[in-house]
Design a protein around this motif. Structure first.
Motif, PDB file in Angstrom:
ATOM      1  N   GLN A 198     -11.672  17.306 -13.356  1.00 32.65           N
ATOM      2  CA  GLN A 198     -12.634  18.304 -13.820  1.00 32.65           C
ATOM      3  C   GLN A 198     -12.951  18.133 -15.305  1.00 32.65           C
ATOM      4  O   GLN A 198     -14.074  18.367 -15.743  1.00 32.65           O
ATOM      5  CB  GLN A 198     -12.120  19.718 -13.557  1.00 32.65           C
ATOM      6  N   SER A 206     -18.026  21.420 -12.802  1.00 33.10           N
ATOM      7  CA  SER A 206     -17.739  22.190 -11.591  1.00 33.10           C
ATOM      8  C   SER A 206     -16.973  23.460 -11.944  1.00 33.10           C
ATOM      9  O   SER A 206     -16.115  23.461 -12.822  1.00 33.10           O
ATOM     10  CB  SER A 206     -16.903  21.347 -10.609  1.00 33.10           C
ATOM     11  N   ARG A 208     -15.604  25.349  -9.288  1.00 35.37           N
ATOM     12  CA  ARG A 208     -14.616  25.501  -8.209  1.00 35.37           C
ATOM     13  C   ARG A 208     -14.450  24.134  -7.540  1.00 35.37           C
ATOM     14  O   ARG A 208     -15.247  23.727  -6.699  1.00 35.37           O
ATOM     15  CB  ARG A 208     -15.080  26.548  -7.199  1.00 35.37           C
ATOM     16  N   THR A 209     -13.400  23.437  -7.931  1.00 31.42           N
ATOM     17  CA  THR A 209     -13.167  22.065  -7.493  1.00 31.42           C
ATOM     18  C   THR A 209     -12.005  21.992  -6.517  1.00 31.42           C
ATOM     19  O   THR A 209     -10.923  22.500  -6.802  1.00 31.42           O
ATOM     20  CB  THR A 209     -12.839  21.161  -8.702  1.00 31.42           C
ATOM     21  N   ALA A 210     -12.217  21.337  -5.382  1.00 29.04           N
ATOM     22  CA  ALA A 210     -11.127  21.050  -4.444  1.00 29.04           C
ATOM     23  C   ALA A 210     -10.911  19.541  -4.424  1.00 29.04           C
ATOM     24  O   ALA A 210     -11.857  18.777  -4.225  1.00 29.04           O
ATOM     25  CB  ALA A 210     -11.470  21.552  -3.043  1.00 29.04           C
ATOM     26  N   LEU A 222      -6.803  23.062  -5.988  1.00 31.67           N
ATOM     27  CA  LEU A 222      -8.009  23.830  -6.275  1.00 31.67           C
ATOM     28  C   LEU A 222      -8.012  24.241  -7.739  1.00 31.67           C
ATOM     29  O   LEU A 222      -7.021  24.780  -8.234  1.00 31.67           O
ATOM     30  CB  LEU A 222      -8.070  25.075  -5.379  1.00 31.67           C
ATOM     31  N   VAL A 224     -10.171  26.620 -10.281  1.00 28.37           N
ATOM     32  CA  VAL A 224     -11.175  27.688 -10.324  1.00 28.37           C
ATOM     33  C   VAL A 224     -11.415  28.076 -11.785  1.00 28.37           C
ATOM     34  O   VAL A 224     -10.492  28.523 -12.470  1.00 28.37           O
ATOM     35  CB  VAL A 224     -10.719  28.920  -9.521  1.00 28.37           C
ATOM     36  N   TYR A 317     -12.042  27.617   1.004  1.00 28.73           N
ATOM     37  CA  TYR A 317     -12.182  27.827  -0.440  1.00 28.73           C
ATOM     38  C   TYR A 317     -13.614  27.877  -0.937  1.00 28.73           C
ATOM     39  O   TYR A 317     -13.855  28.300  -2.059  1.00 28.73           O
ATOM     40  CB  TYR A 317     -11.437  26.721  -1.203  1.00 28.73           C
ATOM     41  N   PRO A 319     -15.666  25.517  -2.118  1.00 27.48           N
ATOM     42  CA  PRO A 319     -15.797  24.868  -3.424  1.00 27.48           C
ATOM     43  C   PRO A 319     -17.214  24.349  -3.647  1.00 27.48           C
ATOM     44  O   PRO A 319     -17.981  24.166  -2.692  1.00 27.48           O
ATOM     45  CB  PRO A 319     -14.808  23.703  -3.327  1.00 27.48           C
ATOM     46  N   ASP A 320     -17.558  24.067  -4.915  1.00 26.99           N
ATOM     47  CA  ASP A 320     -18.844  23.419  -5.178  1.00 26.99           C
ATOM     48  C   ASP A 320     -18.692  21.902  -5.243  1.00 26.99           C
ATOM     49  O   ASP A 320     -19.677  21.168  -5.193  1.00 26.99           O
ATOM     50  CB  ASP A 320     -19.496  23.949  -6.455  1.00 26.99           C
ATOM     51  N   VAL A 322     -15.932  18.647  -3.756  1.00 27.38           N
ATOM     52  CA  VAL A 322     -14.751  18.166  -3.041  1.00 27.38           C
ATOM     53  C   VAL A 322     -14.547  16.710  -3.434  1.00 27.38           C
ATOM     54  O   VAL A 322     -15.456  15.880  -3.276  1.00 27.38           O
ATOM     55  CB  VAL A 322     -14.909  18.288  -1.514  1.00 27.38           C
ATOM     56  N   PHE A 356     -21.789  22.017  -1.178  1.00 29.04           N
ATOM     57  CA  PHE A 356     -20.831  21.303  -2.024  1.00 29.04           C
ATOM     58  C   PHE A 356     -21.209  19.835  -2.155  1.00 29.04           C
ATOM     59  O   PHE A 356     -21.952  19.286  -1.339  1.00 29.04           O
ATOM     60  CB  PHE A 356     -19.416  21.423  -1.445  1.00 29.04           C
TER      61      PHE A 356
END
Length: 384
Positions: A198, A206, A208-210, A222, A224, A317, A319-320, A322, A356
């Protein structure tokens, strides 16, 4: 009250430091505007950081009405941290500067049978070797970060449980601190790698990253709004031990039908050896490429479970971003496209397909070392 004031001061210091680090060059006025701190507070913190040699002042720029502001930047070599990745078969040790650049790294083999005490001593020996060769100066190093697979109590540096390493309740942080005399921070490998991606990799911007990791284990992490989501025991993301078939293959953790029993390199090799003497995952993929039906079946099933994992994480989750990562992703870059095609055509829930980005890891094998080093830096500036 005193405790609260000290905490706020430490957090303010870290906030200013991170602003300068991530947005340099930047002015004091802009820091005050974006953080809501008073100009006096920002000025005091900047003065401290400048005096200690962490930041420097550069050219002046106009900020309206004839006023000029001095821009601030980082002295990259002023602080160095050591980032360590522990895996089943390797110890990787890197030198990380203030901007998260990996300026030097080394990889050393380890065996599954290697005890925690031996591993800790070897990390200390690698660091001493770097010091003896003048790769880094002792006075520059402010801490060590260690990332490894498994459940970690990151507050006290204890490895609670790691299936891949075969460790349970190992006082890793304390042991390494005694040998090196440096502050040590220990965390789960995918959590620190997600943080690095990130800040420096494929998920910049990002919120919200998974991150998914497929290799000797299976896991996720994750992030956030820039913070690692940890859960009650810092075990959030341990998807490798979610049950996908209660009547399935026995996992090395002792349960039946865990997700990682169908994806990890050791489990794939174990099944492959029931048919042919396969020693490495490269040999397994070579067998698939030559048309061996059993190899095609094993890899096809693994890719299907990877795509299912993406869908499950997206549903849970939202996320935006992955990130597809891990040793399998690094060794076989074409897997990314194969998994992506399965995700979108068969498994990802239709309403979420455009919600995402599915991206590759940019940091690859360096990610855990960089993330561990950045974690140690964050802790240093919080406490200093």
């Amino acid at each position: 009250m005193k405790h609260d004031q000290d905490f706020i001061k430490r957090q303010n210091r870290l906030t200013v430091f991170e602003m300068i680090k991530n947005h340099n060059p930047i002015s004091r006025a802009m820091i005050a505007k974006q953080t809501g701190m008073s100009p006096t507070t920002v000025g005091r913190i900047v003065g401290e950081l400048t005096e200690q040699g962490y930041i420097l002042e550069s050219e002046q720029v106009s900020e309206g009405l004839g006023r000029k502001s001095t821009l601030l930047g980082m002295v990259d070599a002023s602080v160095i941290t050591i980032g360590v990745e522990l895996d089943r078969h390797e110890i990787s040790v890197g030198v990380v500067d203030l901007q998260g650049n990996l300026v030097h790294s080394e990889r050393h083999d380890r065996t599954v049978e290697e005890t925690p005490a031996v591993t800790v001593q070897r990390i200390a020996d690698v660091l001493n070797g770097m010091l003896n060769r003048n790769i880094v100066e002792r006075k520059q190093i402010v801490g060590i970060g260690v990332g490894l697979p498994g459940i970690v109590n990151n507050d006290n540096g204890v490895v609670v449980f790691s299936v891949q390493l075969g460790w349970k309740n190992v006082q890793l942080g304390e042991s390494l601190e005694k040998l090196t005399g440096l502050k040590v921070n220990v965390d789960n490998e995918l959590k620190v790698k997600a943080l690095a991606e990130q800040l420096k990799g494929s998920a910049i911007g990002s919120s919200r990253t998974a991150l998914l990791g497929f290799g000797n284990g299976v896991g996720s992490a994750l992030i956030v709004e820039g913070e690692i989501y940890r859960g009650e025991m810092n075990s959030a993301g341990e998807i490798g031990h979610t049950t996908v078939d209660p009547n399935g293959t026995l996992c090395e953790c002792g349960k039946a039908g865990c997700l990682q029993s169908y994806i990890t390199i050791p489990s794939l090799l174990q099944e492959a050896n029931q048919i042919a003497p396969i020693q490495t995952v490269e040999e397994l993929f070579a067998a698939r490429d030559t048309g061996e039906r059993w190899a095609i079946h094993l890899i096809d099933r693994a890719l299907t479970y990877m795509a299912i994992t993406v869908n499950n994480v997206v549903c849970m989750y939202n996320p935006d971003s992955v990130i597809f990562s891990g040793e399998l992703a690094d060794k076989f870059p074409d897997l990314y496209e194969e998994v992506k095609e399965r995700c979108m055509s068969r498994f990802v829930w239709e309403p979420l397909q455009d919600s995402f980005r599915f991206v590759r890891s940019e940091l690859n094998v360096a990610g855990v070392m960089i993330g561990s080093g950045l974690l140690a830096q964050t802790q240093f500036f919080k406490l200093d």
